[in-house]
Design a protein around this motif. Structure first.
Motif, PDB file in Angstrom:
ATOM      1  N   TRP A 217       0.818  -1.215   0.000  1.00 50.59           N
ATOM      2  CA  TRP A 217       0.000   0.000   0.000  1.00 50.59           C
ATOM      3  C   TRP A 217       0.850   1.262   0.000  1.00 50.59           C
ATOM      4  O   TRP A 217       0.494   2.262  -0.639  1.00 50.59           O
ATOM      5  N   TYR A 218       1.982   1.237   0.715  1.00 48.64           N
ATOM      6  CA  TYR A 218       2.880   2.394   0.641  1.00 48.64           C
ATOM      7  C   TYR A 218       3.352   2.613  -0.788  1.00 48.64           C
ATOM      8  O   TYR A 218       3.423   3.750  -1.264  1.00 48.64           O
ATOM      9  N   ARG A 219       3.665   1.516  -1.474  1.00 50.67           N
ATOM     10  CA  ARG A 219       4.148   1.644  -2.845  1.00 50.67           C
ATOM     11  C   ARG A 219       3.060   2.243  -3.743  1.00 50.67           C
ATOM     12  O   ARG A 219       3.333   3.127  -4.556  1.00 50.67           O
ATOM     13  N   GLN A 220       1.828   1.756  -3.604  1.00 50.97           N
ATOM     14  CA  GLN A 220       0.734   2.292  -4.415  1.00 50.97           C
ATOM     15  C   GLN A 220       0.566   3.781  -4.156  1.00 50.97           C
ATOM     16  O   GLN A 220       0.442   4.579  -5.104  1.00 50.97           O
ATOM     17  N   ALA A 221       0.593   4.155  -2.887  1.00 55.69           N
ATOM     18  CA  ALA A 221       0.420   5.570  -2.550  1.00 55.69           C
ATOM     19  C   ALA A 221       1.592   6.402  -3.065  1.00 55.69           C
ATOM     20  O   ALA A 221       1.399   7.502  -3.592  1.00 55.69           O
ATOM     21  N   ALA A 222       2.803   5.887  -2.905  1.00 52.51           N
ATOM     22  CA  ALA A 222       3.987   6.622  -3.347  1.00 52.51           C
ATOM     23  C   ALA A 222       3.985   6.802  -4.858  1.00 52.51           C
ATOM     24  O   ALA A 222       4.321   7.874  -5.370  1.00 52.51           O
ATOM     25  N   GLU A 223       3.600   5.767  -5.571  1.00 59.51           N
ATOM     26  CA  GLU A 223       3.544   5.866  -7.028  1.00 59.51           C
ATOM     27  C   GLU A 223       2.466   6.820  -7.494  1.00 59.51           C
ATOM     28  O   GLU A 223       2.526   7.347  -8.606  1.00 59.51           O
ATOM     29  N   ASP A 224       1.484   7.060  -6.629  1.00 62.89           N
ATOM     30  CA  ASP A 224       0.422   8.022  -6.935  1.00 62.89           C
ATOM     31  C   ASP A 224       0.739   9.414  -6.416  1.00 62.89           C
ATOM     32  O   ASP A 224      -0.112  10.304  -6.442  1.00 62.89           O
TER      33      ASP A 224
END
Length: 363
Positions: A217-224
């Motif tokens: 989830w951190y990765r998804q948020a960071a990529e967004d």
């Protein structure tokens, strides 16, 4: 038999088909056609025409930008009962375009749209109530509006409602419910909610701790584009939590967050550059990031910058400036800064001591 209502006063909750043609022209970039369609109908009780003309004047599409004229058209559409126009008037008021007090006018227009079921207005009204007053009643009202918007699937409302349940402001604290709300918003692509959900998963707060899921989830948020998520993802790669320890990946995500202005990420990137972990050692660049974070009040960066200035790492040696940053870090309670400040102070001349005090008071 009841008399028919005067169409001039019949509330319009939607846009009439004739006015939809103008919005279709707007979407394909034919602003002149949109303006022609809506202008021909603006003399009648057609809320959609005034809504569309307001959009053109507010954005300067095919016409000269004129927010006051946009406001006039949206006011007419609002008087005809169109919630979208009320919402737009609320936005204008928040930007200072209002007849009276902007904050009060924004709340008034948002409330009208919210009462008509406008999800974005319900969310914005909740934000105003949550932020403008500290009373429990205001916070509770904010939560009530967010709940209405959340029922319509509004991701911003779901995330804000999650914050309310996590913190217990405006409602009883319920971290588990916060996690469920964050998950719904994150599933709809809300970057802030994905970061919040990841944080709960990392901490095991209200949910079962799961570092692997936290990383996802951190990765998804960071990529967004969520810089807090990027900074926290960097921490996990640095510490090898939920993923294999990978200083290079840590440096990558710290840089993403640092470029977006995140103080802790700037400090952590400086540390990796200082030590050459996962990235080529570059004390000059490390000093650059320490300085940016120090100016933002980041305590560790202030201390690290003081070390660099005292010893001449990556910057020209400057004991006076070092004293300033050690002093600021000490003021925030850094455990080593006070000793460092006092040590440097012993080696400053009286003139340098006076200069140091003057510099600290200026910045």
């Amino acid at each position: 038999m009841t008399a028919p209502e005067d169409p001039e006063h019949t509330p319009q909750t939607g846009v009439e088909p004739e006015d939809e043609a103008g919005f279709e022209a707007l979407e394909r970039g034919d602003f002149a056609a949109a303006h022609r369609i809506w202008s021909e109908r603006a003399d009648g009780p057609h809320a959609g025409a005034h809504l569309g003309l307001g959009v053109l004047y507010a954005s300067g599409l095919g016409v000269e930008s004129d927010v006051q004229r946009a406001r006039e058209h949206w006011k007419r559409a609002a008087d005809l009962g169109l919630p979208d126009a009320c919402f737009n008037l609320g936005l204008l008021a928040e930007q200072g375009v209002a007849e009276g007090d902007p904050a009060e006018e924004a709340e008034t227009w948002y409330r009208r749209a919210a009462q008509a079921g406008h999800a974005n207005a319900q969310y914005n009204l909740g934000v105003l109530r949550f932020a403008s007053e500290v009373t429990p009643e205001a916070a509770a009202e904010a939560v009530a509006w967010w709940e209405k918007a959340a029922e319509q699937g509004d991701p911003d409302a779901l995330n804000s409602l999650g914050v309310a349940y996590e913190t217990g402001r405006g409602c009883d604290a319920d971290p588990a419910e916060a996690g469920r709300l964050y998950a719904r918003a994150a599933g709809a692509g809300h970057a802030g909610a994905a970061c919040n959900l990841a944080r709960l998963l990392e901490q095991g707060h209200g949910v079962i701790a799961d570092l692997t899921e936290a990383v996802r989830w951190y990765r998804q948020a960071a990529e967004d584009g969520d810089n807090e998520a990027a900074a926290r993802l960097g921490n996990l790669y640095r510490d090898g939590k939920g993923v294999e320890c990978d200083p290079a990946q840590a440096a990558h995500w710290y840089r993403v967050a640092a470029d977006a202005g995140h103080p802790a990420a700037r400090t952590n990137l400086g540390v990796l550059l200082d030590r050459g972990h996962g990235i080529a050692r570059d004390q000059r660049e490390a000093a650059h990031w320490y300085r940016l974070a120090a100016r933002q009040g980041q305590m560790q960066a202030q201390y690290n910058l003081g070390i660099f200035l005292a010893e001449g790492h990556g910057v020209e040696q400057d004991p006076v400036e070092a004293w300033v940053w050690f002093s600021r870090a000490a003021d925030q309670g850094h455990p080593s800064a006070a000793d460092a400040r006092d040590y440097v102070h012993q080696h400053l001349s009286l003139e340098q001591q006076q200069d140091a005090l003057a510099r600290k008071s200026r910045e």
